[in-house]
Scaffold this active site. Sequence first.
Site, mmCIF file in Angstrom:
data_model
loop_
_atom_site.group_PDB
_atom_site.id
_atom_site.type_symbol
_atom_site.label_atom_id
_atom_site.label_comp_id
_atom_site.label_asym_id
_atom_site.label_seq_id
_atom_site.Cartn_x
_atom_site.Cartn_y
_atom_site.Cartn_z
ATOM 1 N N MET A 81 34.644 55.027 20.503
ATOM 2 C CA MET A 81 34.722 55.004 19.047
ATOM 3 C C MET A 81 33.742 54.001 18.442
ATOM 4 S SD MET A 81 37.997 54.263 16.557
ATOM 5 C CE MET A 81 38.323 52.633 17.255
ATOM 6 N N LEU A 135 31.250 42.635 21.413
ATOM 7 C CA LEU A 135 32.322 43.043 20.510
ATOM 8 C C LEU A 135 33.668 42.727 21.138
ATOM 9 C CD1 LEU A 135 29.778 45.159 19.998
ATOM 10 C CD2 LEU A 135 31.413 46.055 18.343
ATOM 11 N N ARG A 188 51.156 62.107 15.905
ATOM 12 C CA ARG A 188 52.577 62.433 15.831
ATOM 13 C C ARG A 188 52.948 63.088 14.503
ATOM 14 N NH1 ARG A 188 55.659 57.231 17.110
ATOM 15 N NH2 ARG A 188 57.473 58.597 16.864
ATOM 16 N N LYS A 228 38.697 39.192 26.680
ATOM 17 C CA LYS A 228 37.813 39.122 25.522
ATOM 18 C C LYS A 228 37.404 37.682 25.206
ATOM 19 C CE LYS A 228 37.172 43.386 24.468
ATOM 20 N NZ LYS A 228 35.814 43.966 24.550
ATOM 21 N N TYR A 236 44.354 41.459 28.260
ATOM 22 C CA TYR A 236 43.184 41.988 27.551
ATOM 23 C C TYR A 236 42.556 40.895 26.680
ATOM 24 C CZ TYR A 236 40.543 44.799 24.150
ATOM 25 O OH TYR A 236 39.558 45.318 23.343
ATOM 26 N N ARG A 248 29.744 56.307 23.998
ATOM 27 C CA ARG A 248 30.595 57.471 23.773
ATOM 28 C C ARG A 248 31.966 57.090 23.194
ATOM 29 N NH1 ARG A 248 28.676 62.219 25.334
ATOM 30 N NH2 ARG A 248 27.012 62.345 26.891
ATOM 31 N N LEU A 272 25.518 55.633 34.689
ATOM 32 C CA LEU A 272 25.547 54.194 34.932
ATOM 33 C C LEU A 272 26.987 53.717 35.021
ATOM 34 C CD1 LEU A 272 24.232 51.407 35.153
ATOM 35 C CD2 LEU A 272 24.141 51.332 32.634
#
Length: 324
Positions: A16, A107, A189, A142, A138, A14, A41
Amino acid sequence: MTMERKRIFVAGHRGMVGSAIVRQLAVHDDVELITRDRHELDLMSQAAVDEFFSTAQVDEVYLAAAKVGGIHANNNYPADFIHDNLVMEANIIGAAHRYGVQKLLFLGSSCIYPKFAEQPIREDSLLTGELEPTNEPYAIAKIAGIKLCESFNRQHGRDYRSVMPTNLYGPHDNFHPENSHVIPALLRRFHGAKVNGDAEVSVWGSGKPMREFLHVDDMAAASVHVMELDGSTYEAHTQPMLSHINVGTGVDCTIRELAETIARVVGFEGEVTFDTSKPDGTPRKLLDVSRLKNLGWQASVSLEEGLRDAYDWYVNNVEQARVF
């Protein structure tokens, strides 16, 4: 004769990136898509993920599920970004292995590379310097995902691949007013300023940093291309300890140029200013995509074309975009 179809699980369908991958795979006659939303899930639950893989008979996985956000979100929720991403990727990659899934695509993100990496950034720049502090948690999550895939390949002979996209944008992006990335934040914006008749839009930072942007449909096409490469071709362009592949356009622009292009796409006719009291982040981040080009793929969506597509989606989904 009935065609045997691959059962492919897209985690994060769901979002992008996940939704773009679903669109790419949906046109393949030999693919049976498997998707589960968060109510069906819980990817943060190892027990739930194990139970899913034990019965779903998955052949391949695209791991697009992630907690993502821009500078503001990464600065304010660092624990969430490292914890949630580590848990999701460990649950999915680990379960895929335990239940016999041989092929998986992870990814990642170009933020894995050092803040001052030589430009354009090659894959072998990984772990050669300090990360950008604003999104270090973050990025570390990854990097761990890449190393999980590499480690399962080395120890267990799996075929788990990783792609590292540059800054992504497009339909189904997160347009949250505080937690979004630069393109959806600016589209929102500038659109609001146009609607309200504002005379000025102020953009964070100096406008000098340079960024590369990739439309999410290009990212999805590249992901499927990399996943469908035969093993010998893929291995010929990677190494056991350097198995990820950059995905980008190979072209960048300044944030000022981006803002001016967005103003033109949106139809905002006021002044664009820059707030130098706000952080710039990494001064430049351009990926070396020669490895991907040698594997037979390159981007096809221009920045202005892609921005128009993203803006059209936002205008037609304003209410949905606001609640991300």
